[in-house]
Write an enzyme that holds these catalytic residues in place. Structure first.
Site, PDB file in Angstrom:
ATOM      1  N   ARG A  89      47.165   0.460  26.075  1.00  0.00           N
ATOM      2  CA  ARG A  89      47.788   0.027  27.320  1.00  0.00           C
ATOM      3  C   ARG A  89      47.797  -1.502  27.344  1.00  0.00           C
ATOM      4  NH1 ARG A  89      45.005  -1.123  32.990  1.00  0.00           N
ATOM      5  NH2 ARG A  89      46.893  -1.545  34.135  1.00  0.00           N
ATOM      6  N   HIS A 178      51.748  -1.335  36.774  1.00  0.00           N
ATOM      7  CA  HIS A 178      51.626   0.129  36.954  1.00  0.00           C
ATOM      8  C   HIS A 178      52.907   0.878  36.547  1.00  0.00           C
ATOM      9  CE1 HIS A 178      48.743  -0.901  40.518  1.00  0.00           C
ATOM     10  NE2 HIS A 178      48.016  -0.694  39.410  1.00  0.00           N
ATOM     11  N   ILE A 330      43.634   6.631  45.580  1.00  0.00           N
ATOM     12  CA  ILE A 330      43.780   6.854  47.022  1.00  0.00           C
ATOM     13  C   ILE A 330      44.997   7.744  47.300  1.00  0.00           C
ATOM     14  CG2 ILE A 330      44.032   5.716  49.263  1.00  0.00           C
ATOM     15  CD1 ILE A 330      42.749   3.194  47.923  1.00  0.00           C
ATOM     16  N   ASN A 333      44.151  11.331  46.444  1.00  0.00           N
ATOM     17  CA  ASN A 333      42.988  11.963  47.084  1.00  0.00           C
ATOM     18  C   ASN A 333      42.859  11.796  48.583  1.00  0.00           C
ATOM     19  OD1 ASN A 333      41.550  13.007  44.698  1.00  0.00           O
ATOM     20  ND2 ASN A 333      41.535  10.847  44.110  1.00  0.00           N
ATOM     21  N   GLU A 382      48.443   8.004  32.939  1.00  0.00           N
ATOM     22  CA  GLU A 382      48.948   6.942  32.066  1.00  0.00           C
ATOM     23  C   GLU A 382      48.525   7.157  30.614  1.00  0.00           C
ATOM     24  OE1 GLU A 382      47.195   4.783  35.257  1.00  0.00           O
ATOM     25  OE2 GLU A 382      48.613   3.143  35.006  1.00  0.00           O
TER      26      GLU A 382
HETATM   27  P1  ADP Z   1      41.982   1.709  39.776  1.00  0.00           P
HETATM   28  O1  ADP Z   1      43.068   0.829  40.299  1.00  0.00           O
HETATM   29  O2  ADP Z   1      40.678   0.984  39.575  1.00  0.00           O
HETATM   30  O3  ADP Z   1      42.397   2.596  38.636  1.00  0.00           O
HETATM   31  P2  ADP Z   1      41.789   4.218  41.233  1.00  0.00           P
HETATM   32  O4  ADP Z   1      43.193   4.649  41.070  1.00  0.00           O
HETATM   33  O5  ADP Z   1      40.739   4.911  40.473  1.00  0.00           O
HETATM   34  O6  ADP Z   1      41.662   2.661  41.024  1.00  0.00           O
HETATM   35  O7  ADP Z   1      41.449   4.305  42.795  1.00  0.00           O
HETATM   36  C1  ADP Z   1      40.215   3.966  43.314  1.00  0.00           C
HETATM   37  C2  ADP Z   1      40.256   4.204  44.805  1.00  0.00           C
HETATM   38  O8  ADP Z   1      40.469   5.604  45.054  1.00  0.00           O
HETATM   39  C3  ADP Z   1      38.984   3.816  45.544  1.00  0.00           C
HETATM   40  O9  ADP Z   1      39.284   3.043  46.687  1.00  0.00           O
HETATM   41  C4  ADP Z   1      38.439   5.173  45.980  1.00  0.00           C
HETATM   42  O10 ADP Z   1      37.748   5.095  47.194  1.00  0.00           O
HETATM   43  C5  ADP Z   1      39.695   5.983  46.153  1.00  0.00           C
HETATM   44  N1  ADP Z   1      39.387   7.420  46.188  1.00  0.00           N
HETATM   45  C6  ADP Z   1      38.938   8.197  45.198  1.00  0.00           C
HETATM   46  N2  ADP Z   1      38.690   9.460  45.666  1.00  0.00           N
HETATM   47  C7  ADP Z   1      38.974   9.438  46.997  1.00  0.00           C
HETATM   48  C8  ADP Z   1      38.934  10.408  48.047  1.00  0.00           C
HETATM   49  N3  ADP Z   1      38.519  11.638  47.832  1.00  0.00           N
HETATM   50  N4  ADP Z   1      39.304  10.008  49.280  1.00  0.00           N
HETATM   51  C9  ADP Z   1      39.705   8.745  49.517  1.00  0.00           C
HETATM   52  N5  ADP Z   1      39.783   7.794  48.572  1.00  0.00           N
HETATM   53  C10 ADP Z   1      39.423   8.136  47.328  1.00  0.00           C
END
Ligand code: ADP
Length: 396
Positions: A89, A178, A330, A333, A382
């Protein structure tokens, strides 16, 4: 055939080994705290087990060596020859790359040339490429760029209204980020709904710790919220997103700092973290919000509002929107974030189905039957795109 997907950060190396074309994950994990004085961390998931080891990780090369040796020791592979390709990546491909490609000296030179635009990313990516080259000298390597998908933006979308010379001399423009994720979820949406991507107008919302929104017409990016760097766009975990640039000189003056320091603060201690004075993690803020914490609520609401600003603007740009897709940590989830955002989209007839929206962990529709816009949550992948592109490039 086995293909390794790699994401090298300044102090980390994430890996996923795929059996292709079956797209089966054989093993995955990561190295953390590479180049630190204190012990580094090596995590691997294989044969149904999760393992964590502390070890000294002087540099990325030690991590690669450790990984390759462990794959043999754990009998995940019998010989290193089984790995036919390694895909990396790459965050910044600048104007040079509008698609993935095989690594050669010229490609490495261009990635190096772009270090100025993404110093925290392109440098470690190159170190990763060189580390694999050193340990697997005959392997074919590929590079998959976060910016490539956004290369179809028109000038009016990617240019800033600044002296034109800045663009000509320094390449100052929007590159986005992204891209692999936006492209993947857009194609997944078309596949899952049996529609032709060429007929679709989509808005994809990649909302994770980093967050960006993209307008996609017929499978091509027309605009995206991140800019020259990932700082532009909506507020994120620790990034401010758009601000008036005068804030930088004002804080420099008030606090006796230089611009680099303030921009670093906009990247590292702003966004959720800055406003809430509490956390950069959406889960923490949602919890605090329910306990009545005003600043956590404000941090989330500023982001919700800005997401809707972009959706509104892209709706006009596209002239219509067939689907809005949420992805990343986010987006995939947080049913709360999706609900808060869609509740602000009544004017375009978007309506959420609360029961569907409460589900997570798989790609599914979250809009109600009478919604005028299709709404979906689709997990991004990805690493799989990197493995697919690598397979294609090494067998072509
Ligand atoms: P990155 O940009 O580091 O790859 P991610 O895509 O892993 O980030 O996203 C991280 C975010 O996802 C964090 O703010 C985390 O709180 C949120 N997150 C993960 N699981 C949940 C959930 N069940 N509910 C709300 N937010 C979540």
């Amino acid at each position: 055939m086995k293909i390794m997907s790699i994401n090298c950060g300044s102090s980390s190396l994430k890996f996923k080994l795929f059996e292709m074309p079956e797209e089966k994950v054989i093993t995955e994990g990561q190295f953390e705290r590479i180049g630190f004085k204190e012990m580094g961390l090596y995590k691997i998931k294989a044969n149904g087990l999760k393992e964590e080891t502390e070890l000294q990780l002087k540099d990325h090369s030690v991590a690669v060596e450790t990984l390759l040796k462990d794959l043999i020791d754990k009998k995940i592979i019998n010989s290193l020859d089984e790995i036919k390709g390694v895909g990396h990546r790459i965050v910044q491909g600048g104007k040079y790359f509008d698609k993935s490609c095989l690594v050669d000296e010229d490609v490495k030179k261009k990635i190096e040339e772009l270090i100025d635009l993404a110093p925290l990313h392109n440098r470690p990516h190159l170190i990763g490429i060189n580390a694999f080259e050193a340990h697997l000298p005959n392997i074919k390597q590929t590079v998959v760029f976060d910016t490539a998908f956004h290369q179809t933006m028109k000038e009016e979308c990617f240019m800033y209204a600044v002296p034109y010379r800045w663009y000509k001399e320094y390449g100052i423009r929007k590159y986005g980020a992204h891209g692999t994720s936006h492209q993947y979820v857009a194609n997944e949406y078309a596949r899952l709904t049996g529609k032709n991507i060429e007929d679709l107008k989509l808005i994809t919302c990649h909302i994770g710790n980093g967050a960006s929104i993209t307008a996609i017409d017929g499978g091509k990016c027309v605009d995206t919220s991140m800019g020259l760097t990932p700082l532009e766009g909506i507020p994120m975990g620790t990034r401010s997103g758009n601000i008036d640039p005068t804030v930088v000189s004002y804080i420099c003056e008030k606090e006796g700092k230089d611009a680099k320091t303030v921009v670093n603060e906009l990247n590292k201690i702003s966004g959720y973290l800055g406003v809430s004075c509490y956390s950069n993690d959406a889960r923490d803020l949602e919890e605090k919000y329910h306990e009545g914490d005003k600043l956590s609520r404000l941090a989330l609401e500023i982001q919700d509002k800005r997401i809707v600003d972009y959706i509104g603007s892209y709706y006009f740009l596209l002239g219509r929107v067939d689907a809005i897709i949420f992805t990343a940590g986010i987006g995939e989830n947080s049913s709360e974030m999706r609900k808060r955002v869609v509740d602000r989209l009544g004017v375009i007839g978007a309506k959420i189905d609360d029961i569907e929206n409460a589900k997570r962990g798989f790609a599914h529709r979250i809009s109600s039957k009478d919604s005028k816009v299709d709404l979906w949550a689709i997990p991004t992948n990805e690493e799989l795109v990197i493995a697919r592109d690598t397979l294609k490039l090494i067998t072509e």
